[in-house]
Design a protein around this motif. Structure first.
Motif, PDB file in Angstrom:
ATOM      1  N   MET A  39       1.110  -1.070  -0.284  1.00 21.76           N
ATOM      2  CA  MET A  39      -0.158   0.172  -0.156  1.00 21.76           C
ATOM      3  C   MET A  39       1.142   0.851   0.060  1.00 21.76           C
ATOM      4  O   MET A  39       1.811   1.166   0.747  1.00 21.76           O
ATOM      5  N   ILE A  40       0.733   1.742  -1.027  1.00 17.08           N
ATOM      6  CA  ILE A  40       1.548   3.205  -0.909  1.00 17.08           C
ATOM      7  C   ILE A  40       0.567   4.289  -2.014  1.00 17.08           C
ATOM      8  O   ILE A  40      -0.446   4.301  -1.764  1.00 17.08           O
ATOM      9  N   LYS A  41       1.109   5.325  -1.195  1.00 12.49           N
ATOM     10  CA  LYS A  41       0.631   7.131  -1.643  1.00 12.49           C
ATOM     11  C   LYS A  41       1.456   7.129  -3.228  1.00 12.49           C
ATOM     12  O   LYS A  41       2.360   8.050  -2.606  1.00 12.49           O
ATOM     13  N   MET A  42       0.716   7.528  -4.577  1.00 15.18           N
ATOM     14  CA  MET A  42       1.415   8.078  -5.686  1.00 15.18           C
ATOM     15  C   MET A  42       1.603   9.590  -5.174  1.00 15.18           C
ATOM     16  O   MET A  42       0.597  10.724  -4.922  1.00 15.18           O
ATOM     17  N   SER A  43       2.651   9.837  -5.245  1.00 15.20           N
ATOM     18  CA  SER A  43       3.158  11.098  -5.648  1.00 15.20           C
ATOM     19  C   SER A  43       2.037  12.183  -7.132  1.00 15.20           C
ATOM     20  O   SER A  43       1.792  10.859  -7.370  1.00 15.20           O
ATOM     21  N   LEU A  44       2.034  13.135  -7.497  1.00 14.33           N
ATOM     22  CA  LEU A  44       1.164  13.298  -8.686  1.00 14.33           C
ATOM     23  C   LEU A  44       1.741  13.425  -9.738  1.00 14.33           C
ATOM     24  O   LEU A  44       2.057  12.998 -10.891  1.00 14.33           O
ATOM     25  N   GLU A  45       3.538  13.622  -9.288  1.00 14.30           N
ATOM     26  CA  GLU A  45       4.418  13.404 -10.957  1.00 14.30           C
ATOM     27  C   GLU A  45       4.573  12.095 -10.957  1.00 14.30           C
ATOM     28  O   GLU A  45       4.564  11.387 -12.163  1.00 14.30           O
ATOM     29  N   SER A  69      -4.700  11.271  -4.534  1.00 16.29           N
ATOM     30  CA  SER A  69      -4.911  11.653  -4.382  1.00 16.29           C
ATOM     31  C   SER A  69      -5.930  11.089  -2.854  1.00 16.29           C
ATOM     32  O   SER A  69      -5.825  11.362  -1.659  1.00 16.29           O
ATOM     33  N   GLY A  70      -5.053   9.675  -2.347  1.00 10.51           N
ATOM     34  CA  GLY A  70      -4.974   8.595  -1.435  1.00 10.51           C
ATOM     35  C   GLY A  70      -3.792   7.376  -1.275  1.00 10.51           C
ATOM     36  O   GLY A  70      -4.051   7.214  -2.430  1.00 10.51           O
ATOM     37  N   PRO A  71      -4.501   6.412  -0.542  1.00  8.85           N
ATOM     38  CA  PRO A  71      -3.155   5.629  -0.657  1.00  8.85           C
ATOM     39  C   PRO A  71      -3.770   4.779  -1.768  1.00  8.85           C
ATOM     40  O   PRO A  71      -5.223   4.162  -1.613  1.00  8.85           O
ATOM     41  N   ILE A  72      -2.963   3.469  -2.439  1.00 10.34           N
ATOM     42  CA  ILE A  72      -4.227   2.408  -3.336  1.00 10.34           C
ATOM     43  C   ILE A  72      -2.759   1.331  -3.286  1.00 10.34           C
ATOM     44  O   ILE A  72      -1.951   1.264  -2.451  1.00 10.34           O
ATOM     45  N   VAL A  73      -3.291   0.302  -3.233  1.00  9.67           N
ATOM     46  CA  VAL A  73      -2.855  -1.169  -3.249  1.00  9.67           C
ATOM     47  C   VAL A  73      -2.656  -1.453  -4.390  1.00  9.67           C
ATOM     48  O   VAL A  73      -2.944  -1.771  -5.416  1.00  9.67           O
ATOM     49  N   VAL A  74      -0.899  -1.759  -4.400  1.00  8.86           N
ATOM     50  CA  VAL A  74      -0.694  -2.485  -6.106  1.00  8.86           C
ATOM     51  C   VAL A  74       0.097  -3.750  -6.105  1.00  8.86           C
ATOM     52  O   VAL A  74       0.503  -3.463  -4.838  1.00  8.86           O
ATOM     53  N   ALA A  75      -0.362  -4.802  -6.393  1.00  9.15           N
ATOM     54  CA  ALA A  75      -0.127  -5.778  -6.337  1.00  9.15           C
ATOM     55  C   ALA A  75       0.517  -6.783  -7.737  1.00  9.15           C
ATOM     56  O   ALA A  75      -0.286  -5.570  -8.959  1.00  9.15           O
ATOM     57  N   ILE A  76       1.378  -8.004  -7.672  1.00  8.95           N
ATOM     58  CA  ILE A  76       1.478  -8.387  -8.731  1.00  8.95           C
ATOM     59  C   ILE A  76       0.748  -9.891  -8.619  1.00  8.95           C
ATOM     60  O   ILE A  76       0.450 -10.343  -8.292  1.00  8.95           O
TER      61      ILE A  76
END
Ligand code: CMP
Length: 142
Positions: A39-45, A69-76
């Motif tokens: 779980m991460i939060k991406m910057s706009l960049e 705008s908020g946390p996301i969950v990324v997964a493979i």
């Protein structure tokens, strides 16, 4: 490995609505193995770089603002023919067109806030997995 992996993102709206558990459950029940997750939060960049192929589209600015705008969950996810199989599971980009029983039909709010991302080709799956995960952050069950 190529051909058997795809990248998914549980988007900020779905995370805010407490859909991480239900979505991961649907993913597991459909036979995908989660071989990397965070779980991460991406910057706009960062969001801008991830969606760079859409830079010329009218929704690019709004999409990248939303995705940062908020946390996301990324997964493979790993499964035979993972990209195509996962695209079937998530349904059409526009939830109004997504079939019943798909993740987007159940959890998406709109075409932009469409609950989850899934890679659109095997080539992009590899690029997108490398965008978020180093090799040492992945397991392999196959
Ligand atoms: P995703 O699978 O993450 O890949 C690109 C994203 O752009 C897509 O899901 C949608 O969230 C978004 N998108 C695609 N088409 C439109 C559109 N017409 N209007 C707004 N957002 C869109």
């Amino acid at each position: 490995m190529e051909g058997n992996i795809t990248l998914t993102i549980i988007k900020p709206g779905a995370v805010r609505n407490q859909y991480i558990g239900p979505i991961l459950n649907m993913i597991n029940e459909s036979g995908f193995k989660i071989i990397a997750i965070k779980m991460i939060k991406m910057s706009l960049e960062q969001a801008g770089k991830f969606y760079a192929v859409h830079r010329s589209k009218p929704f690019y600015e709004s999409l990248t603002e939303f995705m940062s705008s908020g946390p996301i969950v990324v997964a493979i996810l790993e499964k035979e023919n993972a990209v195509e199989e996962f695209r079937k599971l998530i349904g059409a980009t526009n939830p109004a067109e997504a079939e019943e029983g798909t993740i987007r039909h159940r959890y998406a709010e709109s075409i932009e806030r469409n609950a989850v991302h899934g890679s659109d080709s095997e080539e992009n799956a590899v690029i997108e997995c490398d965008f978020f995960f180093s090799k040492s952050e992945r397991l392999s069950y196959l």
